[in-house]
Scaffold this motif. Sequence first.
Motif, PDB file in Angstrom:
ATOM      1  N   THR A 193       0.147   9.484   9.441  1.00 27.20           N
ATOM      2  CA  THR A 193      -0.289   8.269  10.141  1.00 27.20           C
ATOM      3  C   THR A 193       0.796   7.197  10.090  1.00 27.20           C
ATOM      4  O   THR A 193       1.398   6.982   9.039  1.00 27.20           O
ATOM      5  CB  THR A 193      -1.588   7.707   9.515  1.00 27.20           C
ATOM      6  OG1 THR A 193      -1.913   6.477  10.188  1.00 27.20           O
ATOM      7  CG2 THR A 193      -1.439   7.419   8.027  1.00 27.20           C
ATOM      8  N   PRO A 194       1.024   6.515  11.204  1.00 25.07           N
ATOM      9  CA  PRO A 194       1.963   5.384  11.142  1.00 25.07           C
ATOM     10  C   PRO A 194       1.273   4.114  10.637  1.00 25.07           C
ATOM     11  O   PRO A 194       1.938   3.105  10.434  1.00 25.07           O
ATOM     12  CB  PRO A 194       2.406   5.217  12.601  1.00 25.07           C
ATOM     13  CG  PRO A 194       1.308   5.813  13.421  1.00 25.07           C
ATOM     14  CD  PRO A 194       0.586   6.825  12.577  1.00 25.07           C
ATOM     15  N   PHE A 195      -0.048   4.164  10.449  1.00 24.10           N
ATOM     16  CA  PHE A 195      -0.794   2.954  10.064  1.00 24.10           C
ATOM     17  C   PHE A 195      -1.110   2.945   8.568  1.00 24.10           C
ATOM     18  O   PHE A 195      -0.341   2.420   7.787  1.00 24.10           O
ATOM     19  CB  PHE A 195      -2.068   2.832  10.903  1.00 24.10           C
ATOM     20  CG  PHE A 195      -1.827   2.939  12.384  1.00 24.10           C
ATOM     21  CD1 PHE A 195      -1.073   1.983  13.048  1.00 24.10           C
ATOM     22  CD2 PHE A 195      -2.317   4.026  13.103  1.00 24.10           C
ATOM     23  CE1 PHE A 195      -0.834   2.079  14.422  1.00 24.10           C
ATOM     24  CE2 PHE A 195      -2.089   4.130  14.469  1.00 24.10           C
ATOM     25  CZ  PHE A 195      -1.347   3.165  15.132  1.00 24.10           C
ATOM     26  N   GLY A 196      -2.235   3.492   8.182  1.00 19.85           N
ATOM     27  CA  GLY A 196      -2.583   3.529   6.765  1.00 19.85           C
ATOM     28  C   GLY A 196      -3.829   2.737   6.430  1.00 19.85           C
ATOM     29  O   GLY A 196      -4.465   2.976   5.411  1.00 19.85           O
ATOM     30  N   GLU A 197      -4.209   1.807   7.303  1.00 19.63           N
ATOM     31  CA  GLU A 197      -5.387   0.980   7.012  1.00 19.63           C
ATOM     32  C   GLU A 197      -6.656   1.827   6.948  1.00 19.63           C
ATOM     33  O   GLU A 197      -7.617   1.482   6.276  1.00 19.63           O
ATOM     34  CB  GLU A 197      -5.544  -0.105   8.088  1.00 19.63           C
ATOM     35  CG  GLU A 197      -5.785   0.490   9.480  1.00 19.63           C
ATOM     36  CD  GLU A 197      -5.794  -0.566  10.591  1.00 19.63           C
ATOM     37  OE1 GLU A 197      -4.757  -1.219  10.779  1.00 19.63           O
ATOM     38  OE2 GLU A 197      -6.842  -0.713  11.259  1.00 19.63           O
ATOM     39  N   GLU A 198      -6.646   2.980   7.664  1.00 18.63           N
ATOM     40  CA  GLU A 198      -7.829   3.836   7.702  1.00 18.63           C
ATOM     41  C   GLU A 198      -8.032   4.607   6.408  1.00 18.63           C
ATOM     42  O   GLU A 198      -9.082   5.224   6.200  1.00 18.63           O
ATOM     43  CB  GLU A 198      -7.730   4.808   8.883  1.00 18.63           C
ATOM     44  CG  GLU A 198      -6.717   5.950   8.728  1.00 18.63           C
ATOM     45  CD  GLU A 198      -5.273   5.572   9.059  1.00 18.63           C
ATOM     46  OE1 GLU A 198      -4.950   4.353   9.045  1.00 18.63           O
ATOM     47  OE2 GLU A 198      -4.469   6.483   9.296  1.00 18.63           O
ATOM     48  N   LEU A 199      -7.026   4.614   5.528  1.00 23.84           N
ATOM     49  CA  LEU A 199      -7.124   5.445   4.318  1.00 23.84           C
ATOM     50  C   LEU A 199      -8.028   4.827   3.269  1.00 23.84           C
ATOM     51  O   LEU A 199      -8.586   5.516   2.434  1.00 23.84           O
ATOM     52  CB  LEU A 199      -5.730   5.695   3.743  1.00 23.84           C
ATOM     53  CG  LEU A 199      -4.765   6.373   4.723  1.00 23.84           C
ATOM     54  CD1 LEU A 199      -3.375   6.480   4.112  1.00 23.84           C
ATOM     55  CD2 LEU A 199      -5.282   7.747   5.136  1.00 23.84           C
ATOM     56  N   GLY A 200      -8.165   3.504   3.311  1.00 26.59           N
ATOM     57  CA  GLY A 200      -9.045   2.846   2.351  1.00 26.59           C
ATOM     58  C   GLY A 200      -8.411   1.595   1.801  1.00 26.59           C
ATOM     59  O   GLY A 200      -7.339   1.189   2.228  1.00 26.59           O
ATOM     60  N   GLU A 201      -9.107   1.001   0.827  1.00 28.14           N
ATOM     61  CA  GLU A 201      -8.603  -0.244   0.250  1.00 28.14           C
ATOM     62  C   GLU A 201      -8.518  -0.156  -1.250  1.00 28.14           C
ATOM     63  O   GLU A 201      -9.375   0.455  -1.893  1.00 28.14           O
ATOM     64  CB  GLU A 201      -9.534  -1.394   0.627  1.00 28.14           C
ATOM     65  CG  GLU A 201      -9.253  -1.868   2.030  1.00 28.14           C
ATOM     66  CD  GLU A 201     -10.157  -2.998   2.454  1.00 28.14           C
ATOM     67  OE1 GLU A 201     -10.578  -3.784   1.576  1.00 28.14           O
ATOM     68  OE2 GLU A 201     -10.436  -3.079   3.658  1.00 28.14           O
ATOM     69  N   ALA A 202      -7.492  -0.771  -1.790  1.00 35.35           N
ATOM     70  CA  ALA A 202      -7.325  -0.796  -3.235  1.00 35.35           C
ATOM     71  C   ALA A 202      -8.427  -1.648  -3.857  1.00 35.35           C
ATOM     72  O   ALA A 202      -8.892  -2.621  -3.253  1.00 35.35           O
ATOM     73  CB  ALA A 202      -5.962  -1.373  -3.586  1.00 35.35           C
ATOM     74  N   SER A 203      -8.855  -1.262  -5.041  1.00 32.07           N
ATOM     75  CA  SER A 203      -9.864  -2.030  -5.754  1.00 32.07           C
ATOM     76  C   SER A 203      -9.392  -3.477  -5.930  1.00 32.07           C
ATOM     77  O   SER A 203      -8.295  -3.710  -6.424  1.00 32.07           O
ATOM     78  CB  SER A 203     -10.082  -1.407  -7.134  1.00 32.07           C
ATOM     79  OG  SER A 203     -10.545  -2.386  -8.040  1.00 32.07           O
ATOM     80  N   PRO A 204     -10.220  -4.462  -5.493  1.00 31.75           N
ATOM     81  CA  PRO A 204      -9.776  -5.852  -5.629  1.00 31.75           C
ATOM     82  C   PRO A 204      -9.625  -6.252  -7.094  1.00 31.75           C
ATOM     83  O   PRO A 204      -8.881  -7.167  -7.413  1.00 31.75           O
ATOM     84  CB  PRO A 204     -10.886  -6.643  -4.934  1.00 31.75           C
ATOM     85  CG  PRO A 204     -12.065  -5.738  -4.860  1.00 31.75           C
ATOM     86  CD  PRO A 204     -11.546  -4.335  -4.878  1.00 31.75           C
ATOM     87  N   ARG A 205     -10.328  -5.554  -7.973  1.00 28.43           N
ATOM     88  CA  ARG A 205     -10.200  -5.889  -9.406  1.00 28.43           C
ATOM     89  C   ARG A 205      -9.144  -5.027 -10.086  1.00 28.43           C
ATOM     90  O   ARG A 205      -9.071  -4.943 -11.292  1.00 28.43           O
ATOM     91  CB  ARG A 205     -11.547  -5.757 -10.099  1.00 28.43           C
ATOM     92  CG  ARG A 205     -12.352  -7.041  -9.941  1.00 28.43           C
ATOM     93  CD  ARG A 205     -13.710  -6.945 -10.595  1.00 28.43           C
ATOM     94  NE  ARG A 205     -14.709  -6.515  -9.640  1.00 28.43           N
ATOM     95  CZ  ARG A 205     -15.678  -5.643  -9.911  1.00 28.43           C
ATOM     96  NH1 ARG A 205     -15.751  -5.093 -11.107  1.00 28.43           N
ATOM     97  NH2 ARG A 205     -16.549  -5.327  -8.989  1.00 28.43           N
TER      98      ARG A 205
END
Length: 477
Positions: free
Chosen positions: A368-380
Amino acid sequence: MKNRSMSRRDWMVRTGSAVAAGMLPPGGSSDLFILEEHRQQTPADPPDPIREKRLEWFHEAKYGLFIHWGLYAIPAGQWNGQRVPGLGEWIMYRTPVPVREYEKLASRFNPVKFNPDEWVKLAKDAGMKYIVITSKHHDGFAMFHSKVSSYNVVEATPFKRDVLKELAAACARENMRLGFYYSQSQDWHEPNGAGNNWDFGPDEKKDYDQYLRDKAEPQVRELLTGYGPVALIWFDTPRMMTGDRGQRFANIVRSLQPNTLIDGRLGTEGDYRSTGDNVIPGQVQGEAWETPATINHTWGYRADDTDWKAPGQITFKLVDIVSKGGNYLLNIGPMSDGVIPQASQDILRTVGLWLQINGEAVYGAGATPFGEELGEASPRRAKNVRGEPLVYSQTEWRVTAKAGRLYFTFFEEPRAAFPIPAMKNAVKRAYRLADRAPLKTKTENGRTTLEMDRPILDPMATVVVVEFEGNKVEPIR
Ligand code: JFZ
């Protein structure tokens, strides 16, 4: 290429291969300590053009069949009527069974239903492009006719057939690439091999180089001379691979078959990285890599393990891996009569049907050239069990890419019009891969949205092709 600036050791830790490297005890509490210790970065390895060339087919292939088959298929997870927990192929170690006892299994190994052409056909139907089979696992038993140890399928069993030779011939007939798993360090059958302390005492007191020179090195040579072109050698659990020991294996491979790939678990040299078993990294990796994975919870056959992954899960994992630049090596464990459990065959063939229609989004596709679809890092900033930053992974869609094209694979039906992630390139057109049905698109302020028909075409996974101006996406971050 992000991880060019990461040390090999750090990558192994992040992807769980540290256990494989013998750096960490499996599940040991010292894991986190070591993870912190090796967080520092080292300068990048320069890309090696010869290696890149060797890897061309591997990048194209994406999906391979792993086969764990050996004497352990006979006990199938039970010893003397007792259930032995853990991996089927580890039964000798887990029980533990003395060599003189375990050896007797050989006289009972007679897989009269073994049909190599059917095995290759299964891999083909499944859409898999290479096969890797155990030539010798930790139990030390060779599934080929070895001249340096009579503990092999031809000399020690009533079957008397060279399983690997027959499989190699079947693969050659069908243009299927074949590689061999070889346990270079652990050999529980040999007094000087690593791992067997119940018969032979602690490894530190062994003449390990005697085992390497008299068995492991000559057997790897045999595999590279008598079985046609070998796609790769899959070394494993590199214990005591200190000094020039790993390099000696690498030299054997390079001198006999320079195109043969070396996996990531030799201990020194390797052409690609192997993640920990069943571990899929959270982000795109810049270098060649592969996830070895089970279809249930064991590699070698266990009669009591019928907890199979569903075709939809496997399809997701495959596309997820390809969208991060990797390969998926998915395992099956044939039974002692030579039959591959029917349930695992059915599952593989179901995924194969999907690939027949949607394979363009997988084979030879880039990350993928993007990456936003892979998920989000834990905010904590929580960490997972391997000490990596915890990512709450998103599982609704993935992107793979080829020149001028993006493939959006949807695992859930988008609830509204779907916005393509921001990019500088203009969208030319969009259509469903399965039936080429065009999709309506709307572009406003440079952002394009896709309008999808409902219900979605294939509820397991529907691919939408987006053609764009230029060859390479330039994402707007
Ligand atoms: C090894 C073998 O011990 C096992 O029997 C099987 O063949 C598998 C494919 O490889 O097991 C490992 C190796 C590495 C890790 C875990 C299990 N790891 O890095 O997490």
